[in-house]
Design an enzyme around this catalytic site. Structure first.
Site, PDB file in Angstrom:
ATOM      1  CB  VAL A 373      14.624 -12.482  41.438  1.00 10.54           C
ATOM      2  CG1 VAL A 373      15.748 -11.462  41.559  1.00 10.54           C
ATOM      3  CG2 VAL A 373      13.471 -11.916  40.609  1.00 10.54           C
ATOM      4  CG  ASP A 374      17.849 -15.820  45.901  1.00  6.55           C
ATOM      5  OD1 ASP A 374      18.779 -15.005  45.770  1.00  6.55           O
ATOM      6  OD2 ASP A 374      17.648 -16.449  46.955  1.00  6.55           O
ATOM      7  CG  ASP A 375      17.180 -20.614  41.827  1.00  7.58           C
ATOM      8  OD1 ASP A 375      18.009 -21.522  41.881  1.00  7.58           O
ATOM      9  OD2 ASP A 375      16.206 -20.534  42.582  1.00  7.58           O
TER      10      ASP A 375
END
Length: 633
Positions: A373-375
């Site tokens: 999710v972060d990337d």
């Protein structure tokens, strides 16, 4: 507001920014991506040598080069730490010591003698973490009977049942499954030496604890009895299922998850399962390690993982913050590469979200089973700013996937949704590293910021994400940083996200964060937070100034509308500490793998975040100047 006389010179800030951008553009690959070194600690190199010893493929050249690197990281007191300037770490020191013994360093050598003295004073091998003692058990230096049991029969547990493999974070489950195979086989491949000098002769006492810890300690004793005579049919079937699970998750580059722990344990588990060194799966796995190997004048070292997608998205956003045109080749070619890295297939995340269509990005070159999710949020923020029509379908798929990965409480974790069962954290061998993946402030903030630009303000996912962040604010006004050090990182991520989502800069939550940041600015004008803040609250917001942490603080203050002496002093620190080549020195680790246990020095952080901070600062000054010209006299 400060007077003009106290402001850093706009020209000096612009010169620093231009020099930094030139340096960053010069680092990109011919294919358009960026990848800085991802530096960790010497356990990577020690365990690589132990893996090669176990498989019978260790060479003199590899050993000598790795030993040279390990020696260079030893401190004056004979110890090794988990991060620059950190306290001595017993298990890291033991593993480094064993690697140097493999390299032929004699016990009597001064550097080994002083290391052994530290190990003895700290409780010896007996006090090492479980993972270190597992490595030693594989070489006959620790009894298997004194390690917690990991039965491969865990593979039979359905996804809804407590302690099934999907209750673990993705990095943990990929480690636990091969370790169940290793634990069942209990291999011993003796070293050509003994480690008597590292033993105290006293078994570390594991006091019985009330609650779940006590229950699991009792269960572990029962499992030890079972291991003496496991039921043959179910055991063999469980081992086959575990081996098949491992093989199915090998990435194209030969890795498992693109990270070191599951990689090495998977190779060992498959070897114990009958896969010889020449088998294609084993051959790909061993050869793939070369891609993660760095060789220079200090020796040979391994990256625990690699971050090209993350680095490239950060670099694109930094250049755009600096005012570089979206049509610049460095930006457009990076966008082309990122679009080619989109993941369109299912992964372990779909166990909890089976009906969610795929979309998004992973951290690595070849990490297709584990988009995160972060990337994905950072790539969305970058691609949308390039204003390329051909990027829109990928952005839309990513936004849909990100939104669907929200946990029940409205927050976002890195790899899985609702990976919050804490029961597995109570198991006896969980004495190192995070083993679950709950929502965090920094990841949630990055998603909120991306959704704020892609979804209307009334979007349920965006609204719930904002509420989650407001509830997660610490009593002192900061936010905890899960994937970066620490409250400076969390606060630096959350404030811009809240403002982007429509929270007014004068809101109390933002003002409290501003006060916290200004209160924790160092005398030299920069910001820093020592990684010991994860274990000791006295270190929260305290540490030597670093470029990346100074930039995080500045980006939060600028998003909050601050034009204060704190901002000017922070920019002045960046300008003053820039190197002649346009980058900054940053020996301190500011990235986090496992809070309290494993840390990372992202070598590109020292460049991309200062570029973003300087670019936003100069844009804010230009906006202020334009506004003042428009004011009626």
């Amino acid at each position: 507001m400060t007077t003009v006389d106290t402001l850093p010179s706009a020209s000096s800030a612009q010169l620093a920014l231009d020099s930094a951008c030139d340096h960053l553009i010069g680092l990109r690959s011919p294919q358009g991506w960026w990848k800085g070194e991802l530096q960790t600690n010497v356990t990577m190199d020690a365990e690589d040598l132990l893996l090669r010893e176990f498989l019978g493929i260790r060479t003199e050249d590899d050993t000598a080069e790795a030993a040279r690197w390990i020696r260079s990281e030893q401190r004056a007191d004979g110890t090794w730490a988990n991060f620059h300037g950190g306290p001595p770490d017993l298990s890291t020191t033991i593993e480094a010591y064993v690697a140097l013994r493999l390299a032929g360093d004699p016990v009597e050598a001064p550097h080994l003698r002083v290391a052994a003295g530290f190990v003895q004073r700290s409780g010896g091998i007996e006090a090492a973490r479980v993972f270190t003692r597992i490595w030693l058990a594989m070489f006959g230096q620790w009894p298997w009977r004194e390690l917690p049991v990991l039965p491969p029969e865990l593979m039979y547990l359905p996804a809804w049942f407590p302690l099934n493999v999907y209750d673990w974070a993705c990095w943990a489950r990929q480690t636990i499954v091969p370790l169940t195979v290793v634990s069942a086989h209990r291999p011993v491949r003796p070293l050509p030496f003994d480690l008597a000098e590292l033993r105290t002769g006293q078994r570390a006492r594991r006091p019985s604890r009330p609650g779940w810890e006590g229950v699991f300690s009792g269960l572990d004793r029962l499992l030890h009895h079972y291991e003496r005579r496991p039921v043959r049919g179910p055991r063999e079937a469980a081992l086959r299922r575990a081996a098949e699970w491992i093989v199915a998750r090998q990435e194209l580059d030969g890795s498992w998850g693109g990270i070191q722990p599951p990689w090495v344990y998977s190779l060992i588990a498959l070897n114990l399962s009958g896969y010889d060194i020449g088998h294609p799966v084993m051959r790909r796995g061993i050869q793939g390690l070369d891609r993660f190997t760095i060789r220079d004048d200090r020796g040979r070292r391994l990256e625990a993982c690699q971050s090209p997608v993350w680095d490239t998205a950060l670099a694109v956003n930094a250049l755009l913050d600096a005012g570089v045109s979206a049509g610049h080749p460095a930006v457009s070619e990076a966008a082309d590469w990122l679009l080619g890295e989109e993941i369109r297939g299912p992964g372990d995340w779909s166990v909890r979200r089976p009906s969610l269509p795929p979309g998004g990005w992973a951290f690595e070159f070849d990490n297709d089973g584990y988009p995160d999710v972060d990337d994905t949020a950072e790539v969305v923020l970058a691609l949308r700013r390039t204003r390329r029509p051909d990027a829109r379908p990928a952005i839309d798929r990513a936004v849909r996937w990100m939104t669907g990965m929200a946990s029940r409480d409205g927050g976002f974790a890195a790899f899985d949704a609702d990976n919050t069962r804490t029961l597995c954290t109570r198991l006896p061998f969980c004495d190192f590293g995070a083993v679950i993946d709950p929502p965090s402030a920094d990841v949630t903030a990055h998603v909120v910021e991306a959704l704020a630009h892609e979804r209307p303000a009334g979007s349920p996912a965006l609204r719930r994400g904002v509420v989650w962040l407001l509830k997660a604010q610490e009593a002192d006004g900061s936010w905890f940083g899960r994937w970066g050090a620490n409250h400076v990182y969390g606060t630096g991520a959350v404030v811009p996200a809240l403002v982007a989502a429509g929270v007014r800069p004068e809101a109390r939550c933002v003002r409290r964060a501003v006060t916290w940041l200004e209160r924790h600015q160092n005398e030299d004008g920069g910001w820093g937070e020592d990684l010991r803040s994860y274990d000791d609250p006295a270190w929260i917001g305290r540490g030597e100034s670093t470029p990346s942490q100074t930039a995080w603080a500045l980006m939060a203050l600028l998003a909050a509308g601050e034009r204060s002496p704190a901002v000017d002093r922070g920019v002045g620190w960046l300008v003053e500490h820039q190197r002649p080549d346009g980058t900054w020195d940053e020996p301190h680790f500011t990235g986090t793998g496992f809070p309290g246990d494993f840390y990372i020095n992202y070598h590109l952080y020292r460049l991309v975040f200062p570029i973003s901070a300087l670019g936003r600062y100069l844009r804010a000054r230009a906006d202020d100047a334009a506004a003042s010209r428009e004011e009626p006299s």
